[in-house]
Design an enzyme around this catalytic site. Structure first.
Site, PDB file in Angstrom:
ATOM      1  N   CYS A 144      18.151   4.857  -3.411  1.00 47.43           N
ATOM      2  CA  CYS A 144      17.543   5.461  -4.592  1.00 47.43           C
ATOM      3  C   CYS A 144      18.468   6.428  -5.330  1.00 47.43           C
ATOM      4  O   CYS A 144      18.299   6.649  -6.540  1.00 47.43           O
ATOM      5  CB  CYS A 144      16.249   6.177  -4.209  1.00 47.43           C
ATOM      6  SG  CYS A 144      16.429   7.283  -2.795  1.00 47.43           S
TER       7      CYS A 144
ATOM      8  N   HIS B  16      14.642  12.222  -8.208  1.00 48.50           N
ATOM      9  CA  HIS B  16      15.855  12.742  -7.590  1.00 48.50           C
ATOM     10  C   HIS B  16      16.809  13.258  -8.675  1.00 48.50           C
ATOM     11  O   HIS B  16      16.886  12.680  -9.767  1.00 48.50           O
ATOM     12  CB  HIS B  16      16.577  11.650  -6.804  1.00 48.50           C
ATOM     13  CG  HIS B  16      15.873  11.204  -5.562  1.00 48.50           C
ATOM     14  ND1 HIS B  16      14.745  11.818  -5.063  1.00 48.50           N
ATOM     15  CD2 HIS B  16      16.159  10.183  -4.700  1.00 48.50           C
ATOM     16  CE1 HIS B  16      14.366  11.204  -3.952  1.00 48.50           C
ATOM     17  NE2 HIS B  16      15.200  10.210  -3.724  1.00 48.50           N
TER      18      HIS B  16
ATOM     19  N   ARG C  39      21.919  -4.382   3.150  1.00 49.41           N
ATOM     20  CA  ARG C  39      22.768  -3.997   2.021  1.00 49.41           C
ATOM     21  C   ARG C  39      24.249  -4.279   2.239  1.00 49.41           C
ATOM     22  O   ARG C  39      24.959  -4.650   1.309  1.00 49.41           O
ATOM     23  CB  ARG C  39      22.566  -2.512   1.694  1.00 49.41           C
ATOM     24  CG  ARG C  39      21.226  -2.204   1.063  1.00 49.41           C
ATOM     25  CD  ARG C  39      21.028  -0.713   0.885  1.00 49.41           C
ATOM     26  NE  ARG C  39      19.684  -0.413   0.402  1.00 49.41           N
ATOM     27  CZ  ARG C  39      19.107   0.778   0.494  1.00 49.41           C
ATOM     28  NH1 ARG C  39      19.767   1.797   1.057  1.00 49.41           N
ATOM     29  NH2 ARG C  39      17.890   0.963   0.033  1.00 49.41           N
TER      30      ARG C  39
ATOM     31  N   ARG D  48      -2.824  -2.286  10.057  1.00 54.51           N
ATOM     32  CA  ARG D  48      -3.754  -1.181   9.839  1.00 54.51           C
ATOM     33  C   ARG D  48      -4.217  -1.080   8.379  1.00 54.51           C
ATOM     34  O   ARG D  48      -5.244  -0.470   8.090  1.00 54.51           O
ATOM     35  CB  ARG D  48      -3.141   0.143  10.287  1.00 54.51           C
ATOM     36  CG  ARG D  48      -1.967   0.625   9.462  1.00 54.51           C
ATOM     37  CD  ARG D  48      -1.477   1.993   9.937  1.00 54.51           C
ATOM     38  NE  ARG D  48      -0.345   2.465   9.167  1.00 54.51           N
ATOM     39  CZ  ARG D  48       0.923   2.185   9.434  1.00 54.51           C
ATOM     40  NH1 ARG D  48       1.223   1.424  10.487  1.00 54.51           N
ATOM     41  NH2 ARG D  48       1.903   2.656   8.689  1.00 54.51           N
ATOM     42  N   SER D  49      -3.435  -1.674   7.454  1.00 55.54           N
ATOM     43  CA  SER D  49      -3.827  -1.659   6.043  1.00 55.54           C
ATOM     44  C   SER D  49      -4.484  -2.956   5.605  1.00 55.54           C
ATOM     45  O   SER D  49      -4.976  -3.058   4.483  1.00 55.54           O
ATOM     46  CB  SER D  49      -2.600  -1.399   5.160  1.00 55.54           C
ATOM     47  OG  SER D  49      -2.057  -0.123   5.395  1.00 55.54           O
TER      48      SER D  49
ATOM     49  N   THR E 168       0.808  -1.219   0.000  1.00 50.17           N
ATOM     50  CA  THR E 168       0.000   0.000   0.000  1.00 50.17           C
ATOM     51  C   THR E 168       0.844   1.272   0.000  1.00 50.17           C
ATOM     52  O   THR E 168       0.303   2.364  -0.093  1.00 50.17           O
ATOM     53  CB  THR E 168      -0.931   0.025   1.228  1.00 50.17           C
ATOM     54  OG1 THR E 168      -0.145  -0.036   2.419  1.00 50.17           O
ATOM     55  CG2 THR E 168      -1.898  -1.157   1.193  1.00 50.17           C
TER      56      THR E 168
END
Length: 360
Positions: free
Chosen positions: A137, A252, A106, A46-47, A18
């Site tokens: 990113c 970005h 990572r 909650r989703s 979501t």
């Protein structure tokens, strides 16, 4: 339609479905025709119960706390580092191969950190950890350009300033920027919401992303150094960055000064970058042309490059301006391309996993 009955197609789960990256993953699965034989959408409690559409079919969102990964081949995690730290090991233990979009694993030596255009050889075999990490990113578009430069001229150092969009904080970051901008336009002296960005990002820039470290650099800046070294396989690569949040909704941007071991010819550099897969060089024909976050949306799956300038005083050094969609190239697209490469190489299954036994 990408839902198939072919048993070679993977069963997939999207954790964080979501969120901004999760929504983008769904979009890319549809756009790229990524074949799967089952898909489960997973998110926080909650989703849970929400309905999302994938390939025209409605799917109910499952609560992560109750989800069983034993019938999942590939699990995409995009729900934040703390969620990955807690739940990725459980998904792996149940047999799933995890592609994780957070910083949680990572730098784990047993976990490959992969940008398929740069180091797809890391996908030749299933990792011992059961996890493949998706880079930061801002790191992804940078290393996609550094790889051919390193191969041709060798890199002495890279000095990078990033200009990172509000969507790096997900849906909530974009919403806060939009709300704060509207408030400020109405009354410049009014108090702005600062739950996602402090100070406010509206009509502002913030030269600090992620937590501050003892040496004055931020964790975001450290990630770009460590990740670039690991992806490129250059342990002593000199990369230093200043990461800045700017009042842009998505995409970005980065200004990169790169100094090589040998003199660089501008035309050769431009041609080399333009030869790379899914890279658009904007000033190949018109010197000084450049992309922006608003123009990059025309080719959202490309790294856009402009303002290519070799220094007249130091021909070993040059500047690049680059723009990339952080939700796609910087996260979801790279994750999908990892999965596509795994399937192409035939290395998704591993001996001893429940999936491998089923495939026999």
């Amino acid at each position: 339609m990408t839902l198939v009955t072919d048993t070679d197609a993977p069963r997939i789960a999207l954790v964080g479905a979501t969120g901004a990256v999760g929504n983008t993953l769904i979009q890319l699965i549809e756009e790229r025709g990524f074949r799967y034989r089952d898909i489960n959408l997973v998110a926080s409690a909650r989703s849970a119960g929400r309905e999302l559409t994938v390939d025209g079919r409605s799917h109910r969102v499952h609560a992560l706390e109750d989800f069983d990964f034993s019938e999942t081949d590939i699990a995409f995690f995009s729900a934040g580092g703390s969620v990955s730290e807690q739940w990725v090991p459980k998904a792996v233990a149940q047999g799933a191969l995890v592609i994780d979009n957070t910083s949680a694993f990572r730098m784990d030596p047993d976990t490959p950190l992969v940008v398929p255009q740069v180091n797809s050889h890391e996908l030749d075999q299933r990792p011992a950890s059961g996890i493949i990490a998706n880079p930061n990113c801002s790191t992804i578009p940078l290393v996609r350009l550094l790889r051919p430069i390193e191969d041709r001229w060798g890199i002495r150092q890279a000095v990078v300033s990033t200009y990172q969009a509000a969507s790096g904080r997900g849906h909530s970051g974009v919403t806060e920027l939009q709300k704060a901008s509207a408030i400020t336009l109405e009354d410049p002296a009014a108090e702005n919401p600062t739950e996602e960005f402090s100070p406010t990002l509206a009509f502002n820039v913030i030269p600090s992303i992620d937590r501050m470290l003892e040496d004055g650099f931020t964790f975001e800046e450290l990630k770009m150094l460590q990740e670039s070294r690991k992806i490129l396989g250059i342990p002593h690569l000199d990369v230093t960055t200043t990461c800045v949040r700017v009042p842009v909704v998505n995409c970005h941007s980065e200004a990169a000064w790169i100094e090589c071991h040998n003199p660089v010819d501008r035309q050769e550099l431009v041609d080399l970058l333009a030869e790379q897969s899914e890279v658009t060089v904007h000033d190949r024909e018109v010197v000084g042309a450049f992309p922006t976050p608003r123009t990059a949306v025309d080719q959202p799956d490309h790294v856009h490059v402009g303002r290519v300038r070799v220094s007249p005083h130091n021909p070993r050094g040059f500047w690049l301006w680059l723009v990339a969609d952080n939700l796609r190239i910087g996260a979801a697209l790279n994750a999908i391309q990892i999965a596509e490469a795994l399937l192409l190489k035939g290395t998704l299954q591993a001996e001893g996993t429940p999936q491998a036994e089923e495939a026999r």
